[in-house]
Every structure is written in structure tokens, then in C-alpha cells.
Design a protein around this motif. Structure first.
Motif, PDB file in Angstrom:
ATOM      1  N   CYS A 252      45.470  42.974  42.715  1.00 49.06           N
ATOM      2  CA  CYS A 252      46.212  44.041  42.050  1.00 49.06           C
ATOM      3  C   CYS A 252      46.488  45.138  43.065  1.00 49.06           C
ATOM      4  O   CYS A 252      45.637  45.480  43.873  1.00 49.06           O
ATOM      5  CB  CYS A 252      45.406  44.589  40.879  1.00 49.06           C
ATOM      6  SG  CYS A 252      46.385  45.720  39.879  1.00 49.06           S
ATOM      7  N   CYS A 254      47.142  48.277  42.341  1.00 53.78           N
ATOM      8  CA  CYS A 254      46.998  49.622  41.784  1.00 53.78           C
ATOM      9  C   CYS A 254      46.184  50.497  42.738  1.00 53.78           C
ATOM     10  O   CYS A 254      45.452  50.002  43.582  1.00 53.78           O
ATOM     11  CB  CYS A 254      46.339  49.570  40.408  1.00 53.78           C
ATOM     12  SG  CYS A 254      44.631  48.994  40.405  1.00 53.78           S
ATOM     13  N   CYS A 285      43.756  50.511  34.814  1.00 50.75           N
ATOM     14  CA  CYS A 285      44.905  49.697  35.207  1.00 50.75           C
ATOM     15  C   CYS A 285      44.962  48.510  34.256  1.00 50.75           C
ATOM     16  O   CYS A 285      43.974  47.803  34.069  1.00 50.75           O
ATOM     17  CB  CYS A 285      44.738  49.226  36.646  1.00 50.75           C
ATOM     18  SG  CYS A 285      45.933  47.962  37.099  1.00 50.75           S
ATOM     19  N   CYS A 288      44.318  44.872  36.175  1.00 48.82           N
ATOM     20  CA  CYS A 288      43.008  44.461  36.696  1.00 48.82           C
ATOM     21  C   CYS A 288      41.857  45.158  35.998  1.00 48.82           C
ATOM     22  O   CYS A 288      40.702  44.882  36.292  1.00 48.82           O
ATOM     23  CB  CYS A 288      42.943  44.697  38.200  1.00 48.82           C
ATOM     24  SG  CYS A 288      42.889  46.438  38.638  1.00 48.82           S
TER      25      CYS A 288
END
Ligand code: ZN
Length: 307
Positions: A252, A254, A285, A288
Motif C-alpha cells: 500500500c 498510503c 487507510c 491496508c
């Protein structure tokens, strides 16, 4: 120089052995992909705390989308595959790139439905009726979007139907996730085989015979077959040639900065409400489930940076 494992980015110490193989056969008239996705699906399971049937559904979609990601040409290309059903899972969303990175989440993580039969999770019942949507962002002003109705909610059949209907590419998709008694992922993976327009009838016949005699994906994986060996079975007699093998990862992208940006984009009154609540704000997030915490001071700074 970064190694393959650290490129996964989840945890630099954790070496992932998941692999995607891209191959061709019958003089390039057949293309094929296979994946061993056990570790990335196990990572998704622990991140999202999923029940077995959700682990299986999300795991199948992560595996399928990861292979669809590898079909794309450019490293900036992204593909998002969504299953939107009226079953208890609701929506599954998965995004993949062409480098083997994939991320995804279920709308509902703790779904339970009766088994199909002893030892067989009923993914179709958990997904229900609905649609499969594929969004391909390949740098064009608007993403390419293709939508088909779900055939069974079992994911592999739905992707097969999508390829036939939306991309006019006859395909066979096999996906499987086997769950241990302790609810962890024992095996996970899959394959996609596609016929190019110039495939001969003879090639199609051989392929059909191979598929007919094929064990399930989880049977092949539990017998110790690698993704490459799975493709050797699928493409038997068609002179398969491996073009590429690359690591597959749940990754991920993020970050605190990205979450800050999304907070800044909220209306000022929302931020003022958060500040007046006087409590730290926790933002997760979706992809994830990573947690980001913002103090009242942090939120005040973000609000003041707006003006
Ligand atoms: Zn994330």
C-alpha cells in the motif's frame, strides 16, 4: 540497490516468496499468467482481520488482479477490480500495478455463510448477485471502465466472463485459496490463460484437454507445484516459454502526508468540529487498514494551513 524483498515495502525484514510468472505458448498465440499469492493473501487477512470466506474471496480477487496488473505495459499503469454484490461481503476492491504490487479490502471483514459442502467455503453466497467492474488507468484522461454482471460470485468464473464479454478475449481463469484450521492461509494462487486471435483450433483443443484434466489450483499448490510448473501443466504440449518471473506483494502506498492531504480537503467546519471534540482523531487507510493518529494540535495546524 534495493533487493526484491525490500521492494515489497510492507516490512523490509520480511522476505516474501510470492511470485508471478508470465508465459507464452503455441507460437505466441496463447498467453498465460500464474501466481503463488499465499503470503500476500495472508498479509491481507491479518491486516483486515477477515473471516475465512472473506479471506477466500479477497484472496481470489487479489490473485486475479495481480495477474491482470502484470498484463499492463507501463509501470505507472494501475488496474482496479471491484466486485459489487448484494451478499453479506458487500464490495471488494483491489488495485494492482504492473510490477506485482497489489492491495485491497473488503467492505465487510467478518462475514460467515454456511459451507457449500464439507470443507468448501461458499464464496458465491457471500458475494451474492451484482457486478464486476474493472477500471484501467493507463495514463489516458479518463480511465477505461468495463462492467459485467457477476456469473456466480466465485470470482474466477466472473473474471472469465469479463475477459470474454468486455475484452473479447477467450480465457480460462483458475483461482484458489485454502484456509488452515487456525484460519491462516495454507495455499493461495491462480492462473489465467488467454487465446490470442490467431490461435488455431488445434491449440484450442489441446488447451481444452489440459484444462479438463487439471487439478484445482490449491491441489496443485499443495502438491508443491510452483507457478511455473502450474503453467507447464496448463500449457502441456504447446511449447510454453516463460517470459518473466517477478515477486508479488501486498503493498500500500498510503502515508501520513496523503492522509493529511485528505484531511485538508475536508470542509473547514468538519475540522473545527474535530478540534472542538478535543480528542485525537484516528484515520485508517481503507486499503491496508494502517492507523494514522492526529492530535488536536495536528488538526488545528491542518485547518490553519487551509487559510
Ligand atoms: Zn494503506
Amino acid at each position: 540497490m534495493e533487493g526484491a524483498a525490500s521492494k515489497c515495502g510492507i516490512d523490509k525484514e520480511r522476505k516474501m516468496s510470492d511470485m508471478i510468472v508470465r508465459a507464452t505458448a503455441a507460437d505466441d498465440t496463447v498467453r498465460a499468467f500464474a501466481i503463488d499469492s499465499r503470503e500476500l493473501v495472508e498479509y491481507a487477512r491479518t491486516s483486515h482481520d477477515t473471516s475465512p470466506v472473506v479471506t477466500a474471496a479477497l484472496g481470489r480477487l487479489l490473485s486475479g488482479a495481480a495477474m491482470m496488473g502484470v498484463m499492463m505495459k507501463d509501470e505507472r499503469d494501475l488496474i482496479t477490480v471491484q466486485i459489487i454484490g448484494d451478499g453479506p461481503i458487500g464490495r471488494l476492491t483491489v488495485t494492482a500495478d504492473n510490477a506485482g504490487n497489489v492491495k485491497g479490502f473488503p467492505q465487510e471483514n467478518m462475514v460467515e455463510v454456511p459451507l457449500k459442502y464439507e470443507g468448501k467455503l461458499n464464496v458465491g453466497a457471500a458475494v451474492g448477485n451484482g457486478i464486476l467492474r474493472v477500471m484501467r488507468d493507463i495514463g489516458a484522461p479518463e480511465p477505461f471502465v468495463g462492467t459485467v454482471d457477476l456469473v456466480s460470485g466465485e470470482i474466477a468464473e466472473d473474471l472469465t466472463y469479463y475477459f470474454a464479454q468486455s475484452e473479447q478475449t477467450p480465457s480460462v481463469v483458475g483461482l484458489g485459496v485454502l484456509i488452515e484450521k487456525d484460519l491462516s492461509v495454507a495455499y493461495s494462487g491462480g492462473f489465467i490463460v488467454q487465446l490470442m486471435p490467431d490461435a488455431t483450433d488445434e491449440t484450442i483443443t489441446v488447451l481444452e484437454e489440459n484444462i479438463k484434466g487439471l487439478k484445482s489450483v490449491t491441489e496443485m499448490l499443495s502438491a508443491g507445484l510452483s507457478p511455473e510448473q502450474i503453467l507447464e501443466e496448463v500449457l502441456k504440449g504447446l511449447n510454453p516459454r516463460v517470459l518473466e518471473t517477478k515477486p508479488a506483494c501486498f503493498k500500500c502506498d498510503c502515508s501520513r502526508e496523503r492522509i493529511e492531504e485528505s484531511l485538508i480537503s475536508l470542509p473547514e467546519s468538519d475540522l473545527t468540529d474535530m478540534i472542538n471534540d478535543g480528542k485525537p482523531v484516528e484515520v485508517r487507510c481503507q486499503f491496508c487498514n494502517r492507523k494514522y493518529e492526529f492530535s488536536v494540535d495536528d488538526i488545528t495546524k491542518l485547518r490553519d494551513s487551509k487559510s
